[in-house]
Design an enzyme around this catalytic site. Structure first.
Site, PDB file in Angstrom:
ATOM      1  N   GLU A 272       0.834  -1.209   0.000  1.00 11.48           N
ATOM      2  CA  GLU A 272       0.000   0.000   0.000  1.00 11.48           C
ATOM      3  C   GLU A 272       0.867   1.257   0.000  1.00 11.48           C
ATOM      4  OE1 GLU A 272      -3.147  -0.236  -0.625  1.00 11.48           O
ATOM      5  OE2 GLU A 272      -2.916  -2.412  -0.516  1.00 11.48           O
ATOM      6  N   TRP A 275       1.689   1.787  -3.489  1.00  8.87           N
ATOM      7  CA  TRP A 275       0.591   2.419  -4.237  1.00  8.87           C
ATOM      8  C   TRP A 275       0.650   3.938  -4.061  1.00  8.87           C
ATOM      9  CZ3 TRP A 275      -2.662   1.271  -8.000  1.00  8.87           C
ATOM     10  CH2 TRP A 275      -2.988  -0.058  -8.242  1.00  8.87           C
ATOM     11  N   TRP A 303     -21.577  11.735 -18.799  1.00  6.39           N
ATOM     12  CA  TRP A 303     -21.854  11.843 -17.361  1.00  6.39           C
ATOM     13  C   TRP A 303     -23.117  12.658 -17.172  1.00  6.39           C
ATOM     14  CZ3 TRP A 303     -18.651   8.967 -14.444  1.00  6.39           C
ATOM     15  CH2 TRP A 303     -17.366   8.696 -14.917  1.00  6.39           C
ATOM     16  N   ASN A 338     -10.678   2.506   3.407  1.00  6.76           N
ATOM     17  CA  ASN A 338     -10.353   2.369   1.982  1.00  6.76           C
ATOM     18  C   ASN A 338     -11.388   1.568   1.199  1.00  6.76           C
ATOM     19  OD1 ASN A 338      -8.544   2.541  -0.365  1.00  6.76           O
ATOM     20  ND2 ASN A 338      -8.365   0.334  -0.056  1.00  6.76           N
ATOM     21  N   TRP A 356     -16.453  11.649 -11.878  1.00  2.03           N
ATOM     22  CA  TRP A 356     -15.544  11.378 -10.757  1.00  2.03           C
ATOM     23  C   TRP A 356     -14.978  12.664 -10.176  1.00  2.03           C
ATOM     24  CZ3 TRP A 356     -10.683  13.221 -11.744  1.00  2.03           C
ATOM     25  CH2 TRP A 356     -10.234  13.271 -13.064  1.00  2.03           C
ATOM     26  N   TRP A 379      -9.940   7.919  -7.251  1.00  4.01           N
ATOM     27  CA  TRP A 379     -11.184   8.237  -7.976  1.00  4.01           C
ATOM     28  C   TRP A 379     -11.142   7.715  -9.403  1.00  4.01           C
ATOM     29  CZ3 TRP A 379     -15.971   9.282  -6.749  1.00  4.01           C
ATOM     30  CH2 TRP A 379     -16.222   9.627  -5.427  1.00  4.01           C
TER      31      TRP A 379
END
Ligand SMILES: Cc1cc2nc3c(=O)[nH]c(=O)nc-3n(C[C@H](O)[C@H](O)[C@H](O)COP(=O)(O)OP(=O)(O)OC[C@H]3O[C@@H](n4cnc5c(N)ncnc54)[C@H](O)[C@@H]3O)c2cc1C
Length: 462
Positions: A272, A275, A303, A338, A356, A379
């Site tokens: 993580e 990431w 959208w 998360n 988003w 996102w």
């Protein structure tokens, strides 16, 4: 050197602070400075929670600097102009700072560079926010990675800088003007949220507690929002009350005497941290992600605009218990687990078909750990438009996600009090009637909206 400035930014600590440590060893006197921003209430990218955390961190930093013999000098305004002014007032010879990797930080660093050339002072920028710089982890052609797994493989092969000692003997020139420590009023803000405890000591305690206990179960339970096994260190890495090296080397030390299973858990945690660095290098190399999709495959995607849906989502009133619990946790504490971040983000983009960017901005206004690279990455991952994103056709079902990750409804009942008397099984399937008198029916039907999302993605691809 006789006198230098250390410019604090996202490094609000005195232990393992690369630039501060170099400043303190290179110079007789160090002026530790922080420049407060001047923007006011209503800012698009931030809000009271992060500013309140900042105030607490500055208080702790000021205390720690005092204990080390120094004094925090606070100013407000444009950072480059204020640093130039401070140089002028103190005859300092250089500015030391830890480099930022996001577009705004890079722009300010470039301005500082120009000012330093014009006014003849030196600047020293150090790697500190990440364990490895965005330019250190590149593919064989020397280009940035766009996919996580090969990035992580290369990241693991690289040598890592070690942890530096605490800074102990600072000397700051006397009689230098400083603003008082700020409160939220400085930005015209009020807080109604219960945020996590700020400051370097609180951060170190969180890390120690996590390494002593919860990390053992991290791999197995990290996706269960009711379990509270994650480290809760994201705001500390965001504000630099901990360095990523302290966390990484803490993990390595913990794995020395650990069983194979615990080592696997620690490795999954370190993944993580990688990431985090992956998204930071994505933003550094592809700054356009802040405005556009990372992948242009779906740039034709349609959208919707729907203020009523957006309001229901923001206030945790969608009729989807797991989504509402997440949004209410966020609104009450400035944090969200998360797994639930992924669920609410997919819900906004795939069930409500809202862009988003709307969710990204709302998160930035609320999250104490709000960090543009990870937030944008998270996102775009959830929306299916990002670097190494969830494939567009893998749309999480909020009902089955609840069954898998909050089967006893522990998390839901913590944050949605209206549902405390409801049997948890009812959180795992679409209801046929209201779950509680004060709780809404689902605002959309997941099965229908899933098909609609797939249609939109397929049309956009063509
Ligand atoms: C839509 C969305 C938005 C997000 N926005 C942010 C954000 O603004 N700031 C932020 O720090 N994280 C963000 N994340 C990532 C992640 O949700 C948080 O880092 C994590 O929940 C923080 O809790 P923790 O410290 O207990 O995490 P742990 O599980 O204990 O993880 C340890 C550390 O690794 C990093 N990390 C963990 N997961 C991720 C991830 N997916 N991406 C990048 N870094 C990660 C964080 O620094 C975290 O503190 C977002 C994820 C999603 C899906």
């Amino acid at each position: 050197m006789r006198r230098v400035i250390h410019w604090f930014r996202r490094d609000l600590r005195i232990t393992d602070n690369t630039a501060l440590w170099h400043a303190s060893t290179d110079a007789e006197e160090v002026i530790p400075a922080y420049i407060l921003s001047t923007w006011k209430k209503g800012h698009r990218w931030t809000g009271p929670n992060r500013q309140e955390f900042l105030c607490g961190c500055l208080e702790s930093l000021s205390r720690n600097l005092k204990a080390a013999g120094g004094r925090l000098i606070l100013r407000t305004g444009d950072p480059v102009q204020e640093l130039e002014q401070l140089i002028h007032e103190t005859n300092a010879q250089a500015v030391y700072f830890n480099r930022g990797t996001d577009p705004y930080s890079i722009q300010v660093q470039q301005q500082l560079q120009k000012t330093s050339e014009k006014h003849h002072f030196q600047i020293f920028g150090y790697k500190d926010t990440t364990i490895l710089d965005p330019d250190e982890v590149l593919n064989q052609e020397g280009r940035p990675f766009r996919v996580f797994t090969p990035y992580a493989r290369t990241w693991h092969q690289k040598e890592k800088p070690s942890v530096l000692p605490i800074v102990r003997a600072l000397q700051t020139p006397a009689a230098l003007y400083s603003l008082p420590l700020p409160t939220l009023e400085h930005w015209g803000l009020i807080s109604k949220t219960r945020i996590i405890e700020p400051g370097e000591e609180a951060a170190r305690k969180r890390l120690t507690d996590f390494l002593n206990e919860a990390i053992r179960a991290y791999r197995e339970k990290r996706n269960f929002p009711g379990e509270r096994v994650t480290s809760r260190l994201s705001q500390d890495l965001r504000f630099g009350t901990l360095s990523p090296r302290q966390v990484y080397f803490g993990c390595l030390a913990a794995s020395k005497e650990a069983s194979v299973t615990v080592c696997q858990s620690i490795n999954s945690y370190v993944n993580e941290l990688v990431w985090r660095e992956f998204y930071m290098q994505i933003l550094a190399h592809f700054p356009a992600v802040l405005e556009n999709d990372f992948s242009d495959e779906f740039s034709a995607l349609r959208w919707d605009e729907n203020d009523s849906y957006f309001e229901s989502w923001c206030h945790g009133l969608t009729g989807y218990p797991i989504v509402d619990a997440g949004m209410r946790e966020l609104n009450a504490t400035g944090f969200m687990h998360n797994r639930v971040r992924m669920i609410v983000a997919m819900f906004l983009t795939k069930d409500l078909h809202l862009h988003w960017r709307k969710g990204e901005q709302y998160f930035m206004q609320k999250l104490v750990d709000g960090e543009i690279a990870s937030n944008n990455g998270g996102w775009q991952w959830s929306a299916g438009t990002g670097a190494d994103a969830a494939p567009y056709f893998r749309i999480q079902n909020p009902w089955t996600q609840t069954k898998r990750y909050d089967p006893a409804g522990t998390y839901i009942k913590t944050w949605v009090p209206e549902l405390r008397g409801v049997e948890p099984i009812k959180f795992t399937q679409p209801p046929t009637e209201r779950l509680a008198r004060d709780y809404p029916m689902p605002i959309v039907d997941h099965a229908t909206e899933r098909l609609e999302a797939l249609n939109r993605f397929n049309r956009a691809r063509r």
